[in-house]
Design a protein around this motif. Structure first.
Motif, PDB file in Angstrom:
ATOM      1  N   UNK B 111       0.911  -1.180   0.072  1.00  0.00           N
ATOM      2  CA  UNK B 111      -0.226  -0.001  -0.023  1.00  0.00           C
ATOM      3  C   UNK B 111       0.884   1.147  -0.144  1.00  0.00           C
ATOM      4  N   UNK B 112       0.058   2.412  -0.267  1.00  0.00           N
ATOM      5  CA  UNK B 112       1.099   3.411  -0.415  1.00  0.00           C
ATOM      6  C   UNK B 112       1.693   3.831   1.045  1.00  0.00           C
ATOM      7  N   UNK B 113       0.742   3.697   2.089  1.00  0.00           N
ATOM      8  CA  UNK B 113       1.624   3.721   3.422  1.00  0.00           C
ATOM      9  C   UNK B 113       2.898   2.904   3.658  1.00  0.00           C
ATOM     10  N   UNK B 117       6.443   4.267   4.660  1.00  0.00           N
ATOM     11  CA  UNK B 117       7.314   3.925   5.514  1.00  0.00           C
ATOM     12  C   UNK B 117       8.518   3.143   5.052  1.00  0.00           C
ATOM     13  N   UNK B 118       8.523   2.304   4.284  1.00  0.00           N
ATOM     14  CA  UNK B 118       9.770   1.764   3.623  1.00  0.00           C
ATOM     15  C   UNK B 118      10.829   2.905   3.220  1.00  0.00           C
ATOM     16  N   UNK B 119      10.062   3.825   2.427  1.00  0.00           N
ATOM     17  CA  UNK B 119      11.022   4.998   1.948  1.00  0.00           C
ATOM     18  C   UNK B 119      11.817   5.643   3.273  1.00  0.00           C
ATOM     19  N   UNK B 170      11.126  -3.519  10.984  1.00  0.00           N
ATOM     20  CA  UNK B 170      10.620  -2.814  12.108  1.00  0.00           C
ATOM     21  C   UNK B 170       9.754  -1.740  11.569  1.00  0.00           C
ATOM     22  N   UNK B 171      10.180  -1.306  10.497  1.00  0.00           N
ATOM     23  CA  UNK B 171       9.206  -0.051   9.847  1.00  0.00           C
ATOM     24  C   UNK B 171       7.870  -0.583   9.630  1.00  0.00           C
ATOM     25  N   UNK B 172       7.861  -1.900   8.849  1.00  0.00           N
ATOM     26  CA  UNK B 172       6.796  -2.569   8.133  1.00  0.00           C
ATOM     27  C   UNK B 172       5.719  -2.996   9.311  1.00  0.00           C
TER      28      UNK B 172
END
Lengths: 534, 188
Positions: B111-113, B117-119, B170-172
């Motif tokens: 998803x965009x979100x 987060x990955x960025x 962790x971000x995911x």
């Protein structure tokens, strides 16, 4: 809710985005290639050599009008240093104050952002470099503001050598240091020849010159902490893991081998096939208990009998460990979600402690120590008998290696991660190289290395804490105060010291050296360093 | 194919810019793709690709084994990317990435979100960590290939990869928790 598989998601994310170079890029490359000459390979230290014609012209210039090629700025008569920064600088030793005056190239007060100085005085550096190239004389003063306080370096070009004066007081050594080096190159020279690796005048970290340490002489400074008494050429991919059973143990994960090295002559005593971890499983880990060397390979825990170098036990683990420590029949391992204690006899998990992304693991001071790798910076003190968490410490920084000894727990963090501010709190944006935790009081100390990098490895021996640094240097630190007690310098700046273990009264260090512009196999060496009296 | 590549490298080493241009043509898309994924900026990726190829041309006489040209030029590219990130630490992510997917993968997990987060998580990785992630999970190189290309031990590749993937994981997970908390974006 479906759990996201990070690898899958990351691969999908990476698959998005452009896969074709923009129109015109190839044409731009071709045009630049047509106008650009190839350079022949030359050793690093030869970058300072003049081209023949330039050398002849320079020689003529020296013979005809030596002063014309002297590099100093302004007045042609050598004048004392005009440095504003030095005027009120405290605790200048007499031998610095009374140094002979040289032409002054300028000075720079640098502030550090993200561990790197910003706004270099490029003109002053160029002046200094020009002096060096023309066999002239010059002086340059640089102060770098850091959270430890200001670092002062005075670089002086003499005919055929470089003098460097450093005030090491902020680094805890309470001493000034003076050295003289006879071979060096410059970021400016490298930028002209090889403009990669950040070797540009503006982005050269704190490097004014890059010296060959074998050409340097310490004139005043801290004592030498130890001497290299043995060196063994190793195989590419070898990794130093442990000193146990009167031997050095090395793993070559790529070949699935555990190697036993004779500490006396560096010879290969035995080579044991342990297999390779699969796919993205963590690195092989090694730890010894009273009579067995234990090795994790993927989800397997192998026991090696040191008497006959044979694998005598194999246990299946529920998770692939990142770290391993063994004591009293329990193998403590860290996995993705916590710390497990496994009975080595049965393979049964007897303790399970939840910890996000556990990273470091060590046994000592009557406890098992493990820390998180989730950014929260939690260090757990675990009762090895009950598996209970006796205490958790909020150290606020991820730590990748833990070492226990000399009444404290020591950890190294990642570079450019966290900095401990003088007020005692952590903030983002700098470096957090080394933390010392007093297990009783929970007090933290920190050391910031002047290179701005975390020491990748630590060892404790002979009442000293040994920390390796980039650029072929290992420091001996006072384990209580973290004061710098001395150093051992390697011959090559490009020799990276990676792993440290201690044993047989020595510090064992594995290094590798690579040429960034060549693809020859890395040179891997195992060093034995014996401490000198402190 | 490999023989042809080696022959081109041999000719380019002796100063044939035509041969090098052919080499560049075969490599440029892949190099640009890698540079973009490390730098997250089309403009910087373009600069880095050009600089890496020109450097490769200039330094080609130093390459001792022509068969290792591909790994060598990737090493140069990663070094150039590292330099770019030091020069442009605050470079903005390409807005191309934030556009909705339009290639039929609308039901994909990304998803965009999550991409956002990955960025963000990726932006906090060091250039060295970014490089191993891209070489491993975009080019699908083996640990040994990455180690050879970057000039670091395989163990270091493994530890960098572990650290980087932990950060991204962790971000995911944070994004998952966030999505769960607001009861949107739930997929089964």
């Amino acid at each position: 809710m479906r759990q996201l598989e990070p690898m899958h998601v990351v691969e999908e994310w990476l698959s998005q985005g452009p896969t074709v170079a923009p129109d015109g890029l190839l044409a731009a490359v071709s045009a630049e290639v047509r106008q650009s000459r190839q350079v022949a390979g030359r050793p690093l230290w030869e970058h300072r050599a003049f081209p023949p014609i330039a050398a002849v012209l320079a020689l003529l210039a020296v013979l005809v009008a030596a002063q014309l090629i002297r590099p100093f700025v302004g007045d042609e008569t050598p004048t004392p240093t005009e440095s504003e920064l030095l005027r009120d600088w405290p605790n200048q030793p007499d031998w610095f104050v009374n140094r002979d005056p040289l032409p002054f190239c300028g000075e720079a007060l640098l502030h550090v952002r993200d561990g790197r100085p910003v706004a270099q005085n490029t003109d002053a550096r160029r002046c200094l470099y020009d002096a060096y190239r023309s066999s002239g004389e010059a002086e340059y003063v640089e102060v770098v503001e850091t959270t430890d306080g200001p670092y002062l370096t005075v670089v002086r070009v003499r005919a055929g050598s470089i003098e460097e004066y450093v005030d090491n007081t902020p680094r805890g050594s309470l001493a000034w240091h003076r050295s003289e080096c006879r071979r060096m190159t410059s970021p400016i020279a490298l930028a002209e020849e090889l403009p990669i690796h950040g070797m540009t005048p503006e982005l050269s970290d704190a490097l004014v010159f890059i010296v060959d340490p074998t050409s340097c002489t310490d004139l005043d400074g801290p004592p030498v902490a130890g001497s290299i008494v043995g060196v063994t050429e190793m195989e590419e991919g070898d990794r130093l893991e442990a000193y146990a059973f009167d031997s050095v143990w090395v793993v070559n994960q790529d070949r699935g081998l555990l190697k036993r090295i004779d500490p006396d002559d560096g010879g290969l005593e035995a080579q044991i096939d342990i297999g390779r971890p699969a796919g993205d499983e963590p690195n092989v880990a090694v730890a010894a208990d009273a009579d067995v060397l234990w090795v994790t390979v993927g989800r397997r825990l192998l026991g090696v009998d040191p008497d006959d170098n044979a694998v005598v036990a194999e246990r299946e683990l529920h998770a692939a460990p990142h770290r391993l420590a063994v004591e009293d029949g329990l193998a403590w391992i860290t996995a993705e979600d916590g710390v497990l204690a496994v009975q080595v006899e049965s393979g049964v998990v007897v303790h399970r402690i939840s910890l996000d992304g556990s990273a470091g693991l060590a046994i000592g001071l009557g406890a098992v120590w493990a820390n998180s790798a989730d950014g929260a910076g939690i260090l757990l003190r675990i009762d090895p008998a009950s598996g209970d968490v006796l205490r958790d410490y909020r150290i606020g920084a991820d730590v990748h290696e833990l070492v226990v000894g000399e009444g404290a727990v020591y950890g190294t963090g990642d570079r450019d991660l966290i900095v401990l501010t003088p007020s005692g709190g952590y903030g983002e944006g700098g470096t957090q190289p080394l933390v010392r935790l007093d297990p009783e009081t929970g007090d933290l100390m920190r050391l910031t290395t002047d290179s701005g990098y975390a020491p990748p490895a630590l060892g404790i021996l002979d009442g000293g804490l040994w920390a390796v640094r980039p650029g072929g240097l290992m420091e001996r630190l006072d384990p209580r105060t973290l004061v710098h007690l001395g150093a051992v310098a390697w011959s090559s700046l490009r020799e990276h010291l990676l792993e440290v273990v201690t044993g047989a009264g020595s510090v064992w260090v594995m290094s590798f050296e690579t040429d960034p512009a060549a693809l020859d196999p890395d040179t891997v060496r195992l060093y034995r360093v014996e401490p000198t009296g402190q | 194919m490999q023989d042809e590549l080696v022959e081109l490298v041999e000719r380019a080493r002796t100063g044939s810019d035509d041969a090098f241009n052919q080499l560049a043509a075969t490599m440029i898309d892949r190099l640009y793709s890698v540079a973009f994924r490390i730098l997250r900026s089309t403009a910087l990726a373009e600069d880095a690709t050009q600089q890496a190829l020109v450097l490769a041309w200039r330094q080609l006489p130093r390459l001792r084994d022509p068969a290792r040209f591909e790994a060598w030029v990737h090493r140069i590219l990663v070094n150039v990317c590292r330099d770019h990130l030091r020069r442009h630490p605050d470079a903005e992510t390409s807005i191309d990435l934030l556009e909705p997917l339009t290639d039929g993968r609308a039901d994909a997990a990304l998803t965009l979100s999550i991409r956002d987060e990955l960025e963000r998580a990726f932006a906090h990785l060091t250039p060295d960590h970014r490089a191993v992630v891209v070489l491993k999970h975009f080019l699908f190189w083996t640990t040994d290939e990455i180690a050879a290309a970057l000039g670091i031990p395989p163990g270091t590749v493994g530890s960098r990869l572990h650290y980087a993937m932990e950060s991204l994981r962790t971000a995911l997970e944070a994004e998952e928790r966030k999505a769960s908390d607001v009861a949107i974006g739930v997929r089964s």
